[in-house]
Design an enzyme around this catalytic site. Structure first.
Site, PDB file in Angstrom:
ATOM      1  N   SER A 141      -3.110 -10.764  -7.941  1.00 17.32           N
ATOM      2  CA  SER A 141      -3.170  -9.993  -9.176  1.00 17.32           C
ATOM      3  C   SER A 141      -3.535 -10.790 -10.407  1.00 17.32           C
ATOM      4  CB  SER A 141      -1.842  -9.305  -9.436  1.00 17.32           C
ATOM      5  OG  SER A 141      -1.728  -8.254  -8.588  1.00 17.32           O
ATOM      6  N   TYR A 192     -10.166  -0.242  -0.535  1.00 18.46           N
ATOM      7  CA  TYR A 192      -8.902   0.157  -1.155  1.00 18.46           C
ATOM      8  C   TYR A 192      -8.902   1.664  -1.439  1.00 18.46           C
ATOM      9  CZ  TYR A 192      -4.874   0.062  -4.316  1.00 18.46           C
ATOM     10  OH  TYR A 192      -3.659   0.287  -4.896  1.00 18.46           O
ATOM     11  N   HIS A 207       0.827  -1.214   0.000  1.00 18.87           N
ATOM     12  CA  HIS A 207       0.000   0.000   0.000  1.00 18.87           C
ATOM     13  C   HIS A 207       0.858   1.260   0.000  1.00 18.87           C
ATOM     14  CE1 HIS A 207      -4.169  -1.353   0.077  1.00 18.87           C
ATOM     15  NE2 HIS A 207      -3.723  -2.404   0.725  1.00 18.87           N
ATOM     16  N   GLY A 212      -5.657 -12.222  -4.090  1.00 16.94           N
ATOM     17  CA  GLY A 212      -4.733 -11.121  -3.822  1.00 16.94           C
ATOM     18  C   GLY A 212      -3.412 -11.303  -4.550  1.00 16.94           C
ATOM     19  N   ASP A 267       1.291  -4.116  -9.546  1.00 23.41           N
ATOM     20  CA  ASP A 267       0.882  -5.402 -10.117  1.00 23.41           C
ATOM     21  C   ASP A 267       1.191  -5.483 -11.607  1.00 23.41           C
ATOM     22  OD1 ASP A 267      -0.100  -5.491  -7.592  1.00 23.41           O
ATOM     23  OD2 ASP A 267      -2.213  -5.350  -8.163  1.00 23.41           O
TER      24      ASP A 267
HETATM   25  C1  GLA Z   1      -3.322  -4.000  -4.978  1.00 23.89           C
HETATM   26  C2  GLA Z   1      -3.046  -2.882  -5.975  1.00 23.89           C
HETATM   27  C3  GLA Z   1      -1.573  -2.485  -5.981  1.00 23.89           C
HETATM   28  C4  GLA Z   1      -1.069  -2.213  -4.564  1.00 23.89           C
HETATM   29  C5  GLA Z   1      -1.477  -3.324  -3.620  1.00 23.89           C
HETATM   30  C6  GLA Z   1      -1.134  -3.012  -2.177  1.00 23.89           C
HETATM   31  O1  GLA Z   1      -2.678  -5.160  -5.378  1.00 23.89           O
HETATM   32  O2  GLA Z   1      -3.419  -3.277  -7.275  1.00 23.89           O
HETATM   33  O3  GLA Z   1      -1.368  -1.379  -6.815  1.00 23.89           O
HETATM   34  O4  GLA Z   1      -1.519  -0.967  -4.103  1.00 23.89           O
HETATM   35  O5  GLA Z   1      -2.856  -3.617  -3.680  1.00 23.89           O
HETATM   36  O6  GLA Z   1       0.228  -2.910  -2.013  1.00 23.89           O
END
Ligand code: GLA
Length: 387
Positions: free
Chosen positions: A130, A226, A38, A128, A176
């Protein structure tokens, strides 16, 4: 399922669904982040790598201006008219490729060819890790193959991020898409999110293994959690009055505490602490200082849990289990990874004990939560590519 089986599944799916032989097959990986959570949208540093798990799209042109998408997950074939602007529509999962196709058209000025495509994946969805960035990068890479127009890697990643922002409505940072685009075998993708430049950092010590533990509690990044975290960091920076979080010290956050109020103050404390921890972790990794690295990972988790409030009970339990196995059990460090609100943890451990650790985590997590987790190891692997 390994990559060749997954590729075979995509290509035979294309044949069975559309009676077509694949002319282009593209793959793009999910990612796991070792540390730096984050803070990609706060000009911080992040340290992810591309997983061995991929989304694969096998495709062939169909001499029309319609794209037809089918997937191994079932559901009806989705048809998308690509002769002009491509709007959002149902089903929602197809908005990832819709967004990427739209921005690929805008970026290159090309006329997209119609094609038939079949999608397979072994990136856990909602884990989580991606899967959405993997889907975007696989689509963009497929379009490169079909049109013969090769984008610069950074442009491609940014175009995919834009699709995530505007078609999936998640105001994500760049981590990501960069990890999925720039990843390489045995390399971490250290990203300076202020300069927007990735650096590949060697990660080849065979004695180190990364365990990814999907708690199998699903999260929805666009549900507001988020976005509200991101907003709080923007508000905090405005109150502090500096141009970038990179210029902010812990003392700055303390001085602005009253003005910020408790929540924004704690979000800011996380950001400043996590930026420093990520810099320190990269150094510790380079010096093989695993004690320090482990402590930084646990501290990162505690900060995400208590100050940033993006963890959840299942993630905390998964980290507790790894932490309790401890150094004697071969665990170096553990923390939640990715956006949070469910999803996965990342655990760094000694390779010789990885099998025992995975078994212990799997068993103990189920007995404490009643949920069956999905736990696997992965080495840093290749980013998006044509296969
Ligand atoms: C998600 C978002 C990223 C990043 C993470 C937390 O994966 O897509 O850009 O902010 O959360 O680190």
């Amino acid at each position: 399922m390994d990559l060749s089986k997954l590729t075979h599944e995509a290509e035979s799916g294309l044949m069975e669904t559309f009676s077509k032989q694949s002319t282009v097959t593209a793959a793009a990986p999910g990612r796991v982040n070792l540390i730096g959570e984050h803070i990609d949208y706060c000009d911080g540093f992040v340290l992810p790598f591309a997983l061995e798990q991929n989304i694969i799209i096998a495709a062939a042109p169909n001499d029309s201006s319609t794209v037809r998408l089918a997937s191994s997950l079932g559901g009806d074939t989705v048809e998308i008219d690509v002769s002009s602007d491509i709007p959002e529509a149902e089903p929602k999962w197809a908005n990832y490729p819709r967004g990427v196709m739209q921005y690929f058209r805008e970026e290159t000025g090309c006329t997209l060819p119609g094609f038939d495509a079949y999608i397979t994946s072994n990136v856990p969805s909602g884990g989580g890790l991606s899967s959405s960035a993997a889907f975007e990068l696989a689509t963009a890479t497929l379009l490169e193959g079909l049109t013969g127009i090769k984008l610069d890697t950074k442009t491609k990643a940014l175009l995919c991020q834009k699709a995530e922002h505007n078609y999936a409505h998640c105001p994500c940072g760049i981590m990501d898409q960069f990890a999925s685009a720039f990843g390489e075998q045995d390399r971490l993708v250290m990203i300076d999110c202020q300069s927007g430049e990735p650096t590949l950092v060697p990660f080849e010590n065979p004695d180190l293994t990364v365990i990814v533990a999907n708690t199998c509690v699903a999260h929805e990044l666009s549900d507001g959690g988020y976005a509200s975290r991101r907003k709080a960091t923007e508000d905090g920076l405005e109150i502090i009055g500096k141009p970038s979080w990179r210029d902010v010290t812990a003392a700055d956050v303390e001085s602005a505490k009253e003005q910020m109020g408790d929540v924004v103050y704690r979000r800011g404390r996380h950001v400043v602490g996590e930026i420093q921890r990520t810099v320190d972790a990269a150094k510790a990794l380079e010096q093989n200082d695993f004690d320090t690295l482990g402590e930084l990972m646990y501290a990162s988790h505690a900060s995400l849990r208590d100050d940033f409030e993006v963890s959840c009970e299942e993630l905390d339990i998964m980290v507790e289990i790894a932490q309790a196995l401890g150094k004697d059990g071969g665990v170096i460090g553990s923390r939640m990874t990715g956006g949070g609100f469910g999803g996965s943890t990342v655990t760094l451990c000694e390779s010789s004990k990885a099998g025992d650790i995975v078994a212990a985590m799997t068993g103990q997590y189920t007995s404490r939560t009643g949920i069956k987790a999905e736990i696997f190891t992965s080495r840093p692997s290749q980013g998006a590519r044509i296969i």
